[in-house]
Design a protein around this motif. Structure first.
Motif, PDB file in Angstrom:
ATOM      1  N   ILE A   1       0.865  -1.178   0.000  1.00 23.42           N
ATOM      2  CA  ILE A   1       0.000   0.000   0.000  1.00 23.42           C
ATOM      3  C   ILE A   1       0.902   1.230   0.000  1.00 23.42           C
ATOM      4  N   THR A   2       0.353   2.386  -0.325  1.00 21.22           N
ATOM      5  CA  THR A   2       1.200   3.584  -0.389  1.00 21.22           C
ATOM      6  C   THR A   2       1.077   4.483   0.837  1.00 21.22           C
ATOM      7  N   SER A   3       0.092   4.218   1.695  1.00 19.88           N
ATOM      8  CA  SER A   3      -0.010   5.008   2.929  1.00 19.88           C
ATOM      9  C   SER A   3      -0.835   4.255   3.958  1.00 19.88           C
ATOM     10  N   GLY A   4      -0.605   4.588   5.213  1.00 21.11           N
ATOM     11  CA  GLY A   4      -1.403   4.031   6.293  1.00 21.11           C
ATOM     12  C   GLY A   4      -1.087   2.595   6.640  1.00 21.11           C
ATOM     13  N   LYS A   5      -2.136   1.879   7.041  1.00 21.74           N
ATOM     14  CA  LYS A   5      -1.989   0.503   7.510  1.00 21.74           C
ATOM     15  C   LYS A   5      -3.192  -0.299   7.035  1.00 21.74           C
ATOM     16  N   LEU A   6      -2.968  -1.570   6.715  1.00 22.86           N
ATOM     17  CA  LEU A   6      -4.040  -2.463   6.300  1.00 22.86           C
ATOM     18  C   LEU A   6      -3.834  -3.797   7.003  1.00 22.86           C
ATOM     19  N   ASP A   7      -4.829  -4.239   7.746  1.00 26.75           N
ATOM     20  CA  ASP A   7      -4.800  -5.531   8.424  1.00 26.75           C
ATOM     21  C   ASP A   7      -5.833  -6.434   7.766  1.00 26.75           C
ATOM     22  N   HIS A   8      -5.493  -7.711   7.672  1.00 28.61           N
ATOM     23  CA  HIS A   8      -6.405  -8.670   7.041  1.00 28.61           C
ATOM     24  C   HIS A   8      -6.230 -10.026   7.708  1.00 28.61           C
ATOM     25  N   GLU A   9      -7.338 -10.685   8.018  1.00 32.73           N
ATOM     26  CA  GLU A   9      -7.282 -12.046   8.555  1.00 32.73           C
ATOM     27  C   GLU A   9      -8.130 -12.952   7.693  1.00 32.73           C
ATOM     28  N   GLU A  10      -7.573 -14.121   7.398  1.00 24.33           N
ATOM     29  CA  GLU A  10      -8.299 -15.114   6.622  1.00 24.33           C
ATOM     30  C   GLU A  10      -7.937 -16.481   7.190  1.00 24.33           C
ATOM     31  N   GLY A  11      -8.879 -17.087   7.897  1.00 22.47           N
ATOM     32  CA  GLY A  11      -8.604 -18.364   8.548  1.00 22.47           C
ATOM     33  C   GLY A  11      -7.454 -18.204   9.529  1.00 22.47           C
TER      34      GLY A  11
END
Length: 193
Positions: A123-133
């Motif tokens: 990504i180009t800015s900030g934060k991204l969280d992701h959960e899958e299983g």
């Protein structure tokens, strides 16, 4: 739960971009480990070749190839090439049966495909969280670096660090509790065409 991410008009992504379609090569150094190697990690070197395969009004498609892998391991490691769809605000892994064919089809599209969070690698800015299983993924931009870190509760992991104006800076992957894996970092003195 899947969140689909719309993508806007294209301005060059600061983390993965090249001035033209000529391949850009950089030397990487690091270590590898596996049950076959033994207790100690051993040195590993590679050349990473970044090639822009297509440029569209909304983004680009890049291929990153890992060549000249060298270590003293009996069985030489192979790292498959990765293909990335790059927009102004995302770097997305192209993960199809035939990435070459998929890249050609996507390059003909008038607008970018819709991406799922699980395929985003930068990504180009900030934060991204992701959960899958059992997988937990975090992407975060701090200063001139974007770090992607995915981990599985069994010990599997994947890490990518992108650096503004440089591209791929670190690439690491591991399976199980230190059963097999590698970590490669860009040799900051190398960059050639």
């Amino acid at each position: 739960m899947t969140m689909l991410i719309p993508v806007s008009g294209y301005a060059a992504n600061p983390f993965l971009n090249t001035p033209d379609d000529k391949p850009v090569s950089a030397k990487f150094r690091g270590t590898e480990w596996s049950d076959d190697i033994g207790e100690q990690d051993i040195p590993l070197t590679a050349r990473v070749v970044t090639t822009r395969m297509a440029k569209m009004p909304w983004g680009s498609i890049f291929k990153l190839e890992f060549t000249d892998l060298k270590s003293r391991a009996e069985k030489q490691r192979e790292i498959r090439p990765d293909y990335f769809i790059v927009t102004d605000n995302r770097i997305v892994l192209l993960n199809e049966e035939d990435n070459e064919d998929a890249a050609k089809k996507i390059s003909m599209m008038d607008k970018p495909p819709t991406f799922e969070d699980g395929d985003v690698r930068g990504i180009t800015s900030g934060k991204l969280d992701h959960e899958e299983g059992p997988w937990t993924t975090t992407m975060e931009v701090k200063g001139d670096e974007c770090t992607y870190l995915a981990s599985h509760n069994s010990g599997h992991f994947s890490k990518i660090i992108w650096k503004k104006g440089v591209g791929l800076f670190e690439y690491a992957s591991g399976y199980g509790a230190h059963a097999d894996g590698y970590r490669l970092k860009r040799d900051v003195t190398s960059r050639k065409r």
